[in-house]
Design an enzyme around this catalytic site. Structure first.
Site, mmCIF file in Angstrom:
data_model
loop_
_atom_site.group_PDB
_atom_site.id
_atom_site.type_symbol
_atom_site.label_atom_id
_atom_site.label_comp_id
_atom_site.label_asym_id
_atom_site.label_seq_id
_atom_site.Cartn_x
_atom_site.Cartn_y
_atom_site.Cartn_z
ATOM 1 N N HIS A 126 52.240 34.662 55.914
ATOM 2 C CA HIS A 126 53.280 35.316 55.130
ATOM 3 C C HIS A 126 52.748 35.767 53.772
ATOM 4 O O HIS A 126 52.917 36.921 53.372
ATOM 5 C CB HIS A 126 54.462 34.363 54.940
ATOM 6 N N GLU A 127 52.106 34.862 53.067
ATOM 7 C CA GLU A 127 51.592 35.208 51.744
ATOM 8 C C GLU A 127 50.425 36.188 51.827
ATOM 9 O O GLU A 127 50.223 36.997 50.926
ATOM 10 C CB GLU A 127 51.189 33.940 50.993
ATOM 11 N N HIS A 181 51.770 39.703 51.656
ATOM 12 C CA HIS A 181 51.997 40.174 50.288
ATOM 13 C C HIS A 181 50.672 40.493 49.594
ATOM 14 O O HIS A 181 50.527 41.527 48.932
ATOM 15 C CB HIS A 181 52.734 39.101 49.475
#
Length: 447
Positions: A102-103, A106
């Protein structure tokens, strides 16, 4: 980290079981750090790979020795059994991988656009380990509530000019939208990839339903044992009423008749091998006045695994499974909001997630695939909600900015909105970690 794992009967074209869970992620605008946190209620029951059927579990039933059914509701009430250390590590590894994916979404979305990034962290709070590479601090932190990507936009220690065009806050709306949405997109892609790997390797479990209810286990000295019911029997009819194929309804029908008939004879039509015959069973009376016979019941289904034969079939199977799991996640989330007063007490944190994951890992690899896929889907769906401290909340602020003709809300206003959400998430997460830890069986024994 909180999660909602709820089961529902799968369709013949779907996998053996459906997991619905939720997790949430937050973006802190005050420090411009995207953060990942997991939050959701545990289900009343969870069935997975080795047994895609639904098993209503009451005091009548014992744990399924061959179906490997996981009763999560009882764990939420009476504590968790984390089992062997390897399965715990596997479950923790799944959660860590989901956070990192997920990170990384980003991070990569910012990096590929030339946007300055200062930090990439797994966990929150005090730093346990870290290293620096290309002006980015990578760290593992003490509080396992998720992770974050940090941007230097409002960092007073940063030597980057405040008007630098490569600061996230100075980028156009589209660039910022891509960065904020990238975590959700990464989890969706990861979930599909997990399902695809399952389809081409171990295969998707599918079921074929047959009439009646299976009796996998009979307790010694119980009413069922006393009156001649044996493990492996299939109950075809109760008091002259034939049972349908659709498992949960058939099991519930048998359970209902037994509970309503303490000390009264119940006539069961039983299939044993190639023979059909009738057995009269007299349920014992339990402490609450209902009947019990001391058996475990499950839908009469046969489970097989289907492995894709070619790449076209693999994409077809994976797409259907992904869509089915996603639909269940959305439905579970909807039910959580509609019945929040009932589901709030079932909310559990990362300790409970690892406990569930460890049980799945001990059973077979199929369940671990599904467990990982559904956590990814859940994280993606929940993060799209337009709530403070979630990706959806940050996207909502950008939409407001666009509606205002490119004029941002005052920085203090944005900081208050997201900081309040972050504070609530952190406090709730810490509370649930403490509560779930105290519910562990070995902790209870120590206390």
């Amino acid at each position: 980290m909180l999660i909602n794992l709820s089961s529902s009967p799968p369709s013949p074209s779907s996998s053996l079981s459906r997991f619905s869970n939720s997790k949430s992620r937050i973006l802190e605008s005050s420090s411009l750090k995207s953060k990942t946190n997991f939050f959701k209620p545990l289900p009343s029951s969870l069935c997975y790979s080795s047994n895609l059927s639904f098993h209503p579990k009451t005091h009548l039933f014992s744990r399924c020795p061959h179906g490997k059914r996981l009763d999560v509701k009882s764990w939420a009430v009476s504590g968790f059994d984390l089992g062997n250390f390897q399965s715990v590590l596997e479950a923790a590894g799944v959660l860590t991988a989901i956070i990192v994916v997920h990170e990384s979404g980003h991070f990569l979305a910012a990096y590929l656009q030339g946007i300055h990034v200062s930090k990439f962290a797994v966990g929150f709070g005090p730093i346990l380990a870290k290293f620096n590479a290309k002006n980015v601090e990578y760290s593992v932190r003490a509080i396992p509530l998720g992770g974050f990507v940090g941007f230097p936009d409002n960092d007073p220690e940063s030597d980057i000019p405040v008007d630098d065009e490569n600061l996230l806050k100075n980028r156009p709306i589209l660039d910022r939208t891509i960065v904020i949405s990238a975590g959700v997109i990464a989890n969706i892609i990861f979930a599909y990839l997990i399902i695809f790997i399952q389809v081409v390797s171990v295969g998707l479990p599918v079921q074929e339903a047959f009439p009646g209810v299976l009796v996998p286990d009979v307790r010694p000295f119980s009413a069922a044992s006393r009156d001649g019911l044996l493990p492996g029997d299939v109950i075809l009819a109760v008091n002259g009423t034939n049972l349908p194929k659709n498992g949960p309804n058939a099991v519930s029908e048998v359970v209902g008749v037994i509970k309503r008939s303490p000390k009264n004879n119940v006539l069961l039509k039983v299939e044993r091998g190639n023979q059909d015959f009738e057995i009269g069973v007299t349920p014992d009376e339990s402490f609450d006045g209902t009947g019990k016979i001391g058996v475990q019941l499950s839908p009469n289904v046969k489970i097989t695994k289907v492995v894709a034969k070619n790449i076209s079939e693999a994409f077809n199977f994976a797409g259907k499974e992904f869509w089915g799991l996603s639909s269940n996640v959305v439905d579970s989330l909807k039910q959580t909001f509609l019945n929040f007063s009932q589901s709030a007490s079932k909310v559990s944190g990362p300790v409970a997630i690892i406990a569930v994951g460890a049980e799945v890992a001990r059973s077979n690899i199929d369940g671990l695939y599904q467990f990982a896929a559904v956590l990814n889907i859940n994280l993606a769906v929940v993060n799209l909600l337009p709530l403070p401290a979630l990706d959806g909340g940050s996207l909502a602020l950008i939409l407001i900015e666009a509606a205002r003709g490119g004029r941002k809300l005052p920085l203090e206003t944005e900081q208050r909105i997201t900081s309040s959400g972050i504070t609530l998430v952190i406090l709730l997460g810490v509370y649930l970690i403490v509560r779930d830890t105290l519910n562990l069986d070995f902790i209870k024994d120590l206390l």
